[in-house]
Motif scaffolding. Sequence first.
Motif, PDB file in Angstrom:
ATOM      1  N   ASP A   1       9.426   0.931  -7.629  1.00 46.49           N
ATOM      2  CA  ASP A   1       7.860   1.135  -7.493  1.00 46.49           C
ATOM      3  C   ASP A   1       7.125  -0.253  -7.678  1.00 46.49           C
ATOM      4  O   ASP A   1       8.010  -1.166  -8.489  1.00 46.49           O
TER       5      ASP A   1
ATOM      6  N   ASP B   1       2.318  -3.059   4.379  1.00 42.26           N
ATOM      7  CA  ASP B   1       2.139  -2.200   5.484  1.00 42.26           C
ATOM      8  C   ASP B   1       3.527  -1.633   5.774  1.00 42.26           C
ATOM      9  O   ASP B   1       3.781  -0.508   6.326  1.00 42.26           O
TER      10      ASP B   1
ATOM     11  N   LEU C   1       6.165  -1.124   3.553  1.00 42.00           N
ATOM     12  CA  LEU C   1       6.687  -0.691   2.304  1.00 42.00           C
ATOM     13  C   LEU C   1       7.265   0.969   2.778  1.00 42.00           C
ATOM     14  O   LEU C   1       8.314   1.564   2.026  1.00 42.00           O
ATOM     15  N   GLU C   2       6.398   1.666   3.639  1.00 36.67           N
ATOM     16  CA  GLU C   2       6.816   3.199   3.707  1.00 36.67           C
ATOM     17  C   GLU C   2       8.116   3.241   4.448  1.00 36.67           C
ATOM     18  O   GLU C   2       8.906   4.154   4.232  1.00 36.67           O
TER      19      GLU C   2
ATOM     20  N   TYR D   1      10.575   1.539   3.834  1.00 35.29           N
ATOM     21  CA  TYR D   1      11.707   1.544   2.925  1.00 35.29           C
ATOM     22  C   TYR D   1      11.577   2.316   1.713  1.00 35.29           C
ATOM     23  O   TYR D   1      12.210   2.290   0.758  1.00 35.29           O
ATOM     24  N   ASP D   2      10.860   3.345   2.003  1.00 32.74           N
ATOM     25  CA  ASP D   2      10.685   4.614   0.923  1.00 32.74           C
ATOM     26  C   ASP D   2      10.305   4.034  -0.360  1.00 32.74           C
ATOM     27  O   ASP D   2      10.404   4.459  -1.409  1.00 32.74           O
TER      28      ASP D   2
ATOM     29  N   GLU E   1       7.020   4.109  -2.036  1.00 31.73           N
ATOM     30  CA  GLU E   1       5.829   4.916  -2.058  1.00 31.73           C
ATOM     31  C   GLU E   1       4.822   4.781  -3.179  1.00 31.73           C
ATOM     32  O   GLU E   1       3.675   5.298  -3.235  1.00 31.73           O
ATOM     33  N   ASN E   2       5.041   4.207  -4.299  1.00 31.05           N
ATOM     34  CA  ASN E   2       4.376   4.019  -5.264  1.00 31.05           C
ATOM     35  C   ASN E   2       3.851   2.524  -5.785  1.00 31.05           C
ATOM     36  O   ASN E   2       4.677   1.632  -5.914  1.00 31.05           O
TER      37      ASN E   2
ATOM     38  N   GLY F   1      -2.703   2.145   0.371  1.00 32.00           N
ATOM     39  CA  GLY F   1      -1.637   2.817  -0.234  1.00 32.00           C
ATOM     40  C   GLY F   1      -1.368   2.706  -1.726  1.00 32.00           C
ATOM     41  O   GLY F   1      -0.195   2.780  -2.377  1.00 32.00           O
TER      42      GLY F   1
END
Length: 115
Positions: free
Chosen positions: A36, A66, A68-69, A71-72, A74-75, A93
Amino acid sequence: MKNTLIHLSSDPFSNLACKEGLDLALVLATFEQAVDLCISGPALSILSNKQNPNSIHGKNLNKLLDGLEFYDIENVFIERQQALAIPQLSWQGIQTLETQQWQQLFGQYQQVFRF
């Protein structure tokens, strides 16, 4: 207890610390480590799409966010008070936390890296 929190708080245009923090997050996530991010202080400027980095500091870090998603990751947390103080935040995000939640955030992780 969660695995790793990377706290970005350095000015992304005066040194490479923020980029190194993002790089660490991507490397850990590549090896399926839960990561995270939290962002505060001068590092909040990476959330704006109006960046103008010089050649020494390389990429526009907003563009790295942009991805990051993929690479999973999410926080991405910021403190609500800081978000309100900086109206040019444009990256969508982020999750805002109240001051008490922000203070408790750091105790929820096994590892905290600060850049």
